[in-house]
Design a protein around this motif. Structure first.
Motif, mmCIF file in Angstrom:
data_model
loop_
_atom_site.group_PDB
_atom_site.id
_atom_site.type_symbol
_atom_site.label_atom_id
_atom_site.label_comp_id
_atom_site.label_asym_id
_atom_site.label_seq_id
_atom_site.Cartn_x
_atom_site.Cartn_y
_atom_site.Cartn_z
ATOM 1 N N VAL A 1 16.563 4.021 5.070
ATOM 2 C CA VAL A 1 15.624 3.686 6.144
ATOM 3 C C VAL A 1 16.370 3.546 7.466
ATOM 4 C CG1 VAL A 1 14.006 1.948 7.007
ATOM 5 C CG2 VAL A 1 13.952 2.599 4.602
ATOM 6 N N LEU A 2 17.509 2.888 7.432
ATOM 7 C CA LEU A 2 18.340 2.762 8.627
ATOM 8 C C LEU A 2 18.731 4.135 9.150
ATOM 9 C CD1 LEU A 2 20.284 1.370 10.640
ATOM 10 C CD2 LEU A 2 21.944 1.186 8.766
ATOM 11 N N ALA A 3 19.186 5.007 8.243
ATOM 12 C CA ALA A 3 19.609 6.348 8.649
ATOM 13 C C ALA A 3 18.447 7.150 9.231
ATOM 14 C CB ALA A 3 20.215 7.077 7.451
ATOM 15 N N ASP B 1 2.720 10.314 9.075
ATOM 16 C CA ASP B 1 2.539 9.897 10.468
ATOM 17 C C ASP B 1 2.117 8.433 10.469
ATOM 18 O OD1 ASP B 1 2.474 10.091 13.213
ATOM 19 O OD2 ASP B 1 0.484 10.998 13.305
ATOM 20 N N CYS B 2 2.911 7.629 9.799
ATOM 21 C CA CYS B 2 2.545 6.240 9.529
ATOM 22 C C CYS B 2 2.958 5.324 10.684
ATOM 23 C CB CYS B 2 3.216 5.786 8.228
ATOM 24 S SG CYS B 2 2.641 4.183 7.635
ATOM 25 N N HIS B 3 1.982 4.880 11.444
ATOM 26 C CA HIS B 3 2.201 3.906 12.506
ATOM 27 C C HIS B 3 0.894 3.158 12.733
ATOM 28 C CE1 HIS B 3 0.157 6.502 15.508
ATOM 29 N NE2 HIS B 3 0.749 7.492 14.886
ATOM 30 N N THR C 1 10.456 8.473 5.699
ATOM 31 C CA THR C 1 9.695 8.980 6.835
ATOM 32 C C THR C 1 8.586 8.010 7.187
ATOM 33 O OG1 THR C 1 10.185 11.286 6.272
ATOM 34 C CG2 THR C 1 8.274 10.891 7.677
ATOM 35 N N ASP C 2 7.866 7.530 6.195
ATOM 36 C CA ASP C 2 6.811 6.540 6.426
ATOM 37 C C ASP C 2 7.400 5.178 6.805
ATOM 38 O OD1 ASP C 2 4.724 8.276 5.914
ATOM 39 O OD2 ASP C 2 4.448 7.644 3.841
ATOM 40 N N ALA D 1 0.829 -1.209 0.000
ATOM 41 C CA ALA D 1 0.000 0.000 0.000
ATOM 42 C C ALA D 1 0.863 1.257 0.000
ATOM 43 C CB ALA D 1 -0.928 -0.010 1.213
ATOM 44 N N LEU D 2 1.928 1.268 0.803
ATOM 45 C CA LEU D 2 2.811 2.434 0.820
ATOM 46 C C LEU D 2 3.539 2.603 -0.513
ATOM 47 C CD1 LEU D 2 4.352 2.363 4.407
ATOM 48 C CD2 LEU D 2 2.822 4.091 3.440
#
Length: 299
Positions: free
Chosen positions: A254-256, A187-189, A215-216, A118-119
């Motif tokens: 993503v790690l960073a 604000d993806c959680h 960010t997501d 979805a993302l």
């Protein structure tokens, strides 16, 4: 004013309070009220009075704009916009019920994979070039002007790599910002991802806009770690399967992103968590720092 605005919004939108459910709060300070429509259907009234700070009002205006302009073409499920108000008293958004949330530890591998796909679709969404979808970037602000003493106070002695991370924050920022911007949720959680009819629904679009896809992707872990949950690899694997990004570069970014968020932004949130949650964050951040430093130096 907040109570006056609530009374006015209830009357003008023709809904009545439903006390059978909990009253919720968004992180911006907006009140989220469970209500019933004239047809007796459960809905949620998201209320942001103009008496709140300007950022909260701007966030509400951005979310309303999303539901009016982008939600109809969005490649992900979103709550249905039933009605709204936007005037000098504030912003009120009436949304259909979107389902029930689950703690991240209760998510199945299939749900994580669905979220990844979805993302990937959302990040492929094209918005009109003439439309400004700028968004606030708290991480960029925090890294540009960090409160070094506060960071040292929180992270000492659990993060011995802090001096090196501070010295190399330009390199860290360059790596996480290397991926081209896309349209993100922001604000993806899991608390913003209820399940309805077996499918995920994306809620709370107050900080949506153009930004880093990481960010997501990273914020899911930022919110899951204090709860003792781990975002499984199937999530990012499913995301990458639907995108044309360089997998290695994206994984590094993503790690960073996750490391930078924990180091530069998370310490003030520690007061909202118990000792066990804080310990999990300290351990996770130390592991991320070790990985990032090893990879960035070729170790």
């Amino acid at each position: 004013m907040p109570n006056d605005f609530l009374t006015s919004a209830l009357a003008r939108l023709r809904v009545i309070p439903d006390e059978s459910g909990p009253r919720l709060e968004s992180r911006s300070g907006a009140g989220v009220h469970r209500v019933r429509t004239v047809d007796g259907e459960v809905a949620y009234l998201k209320l942001t009075p103009s008496t709140l700070d300007s950022r909260a009002v701007q966030a509400a205006q951005r979310e309303l704009r999303f539901y009016r302009e982008i939600a109809p073409i969005a490649p992900v499920r979103t709550p249905t916009l039933l009605d709204f108000l936007a005037d000098e008293d504030g912003v009120a958004i009436l949304l259909a019920a979107a389902g029930a949330t689950q703690a991240p530890g209760a998510w199945t591998a299939a749900q994580w994979a669905e979220l990844g796909r979805a993302l990937a679709r959302l990040h492929d969404l094209s918005v009109p070039a003439a439309a400004s979808w700028d968004r606030p970037d708290a991480l960029r602000e925090g890294m540009a002007d960090p409160d070094v003493e506060a960071l040292r106070t929180f992270w000492s002695p659990s993060l011995l790599q802090l001096p090196e991370l501070l010295a190399r924050r330009d390199t860290l920022w360059a790596q996480l910002a290397a991926v081209p911007p896309v349209f993100i949720h922001g604000d993806c959680h899991t608390e913003n991802l209820p399940v309805r009819d077996g499918h995920l629904v994306f809620c709370d679009w107050q900080v949506t806009g153009l930004g880093r896809p990481t960010t997501d992707l990273a914020f899911l872990s930022v919110r899951a770690v204090p709860q003792g949950a781990v975002v499984p690899s199937v999530f990012l694997d499913a995301y990458l399967a639907g995108r044309a990004d360089d997998p290695r570069a994206l994984r590094r970014a993503v790690l960073a992103e996750e490391l930078a968020f924990f180091v530069f932004l998370w310490p003030p949130y520690a007061v909202f968590h118990d000792a066990a949650a804080v310990a999990r964050v300290r351990q996770r951040t130390r592991q991320l720092a070790e990985r990032w430093l090893a990879e960035s130096t070729g170790g």
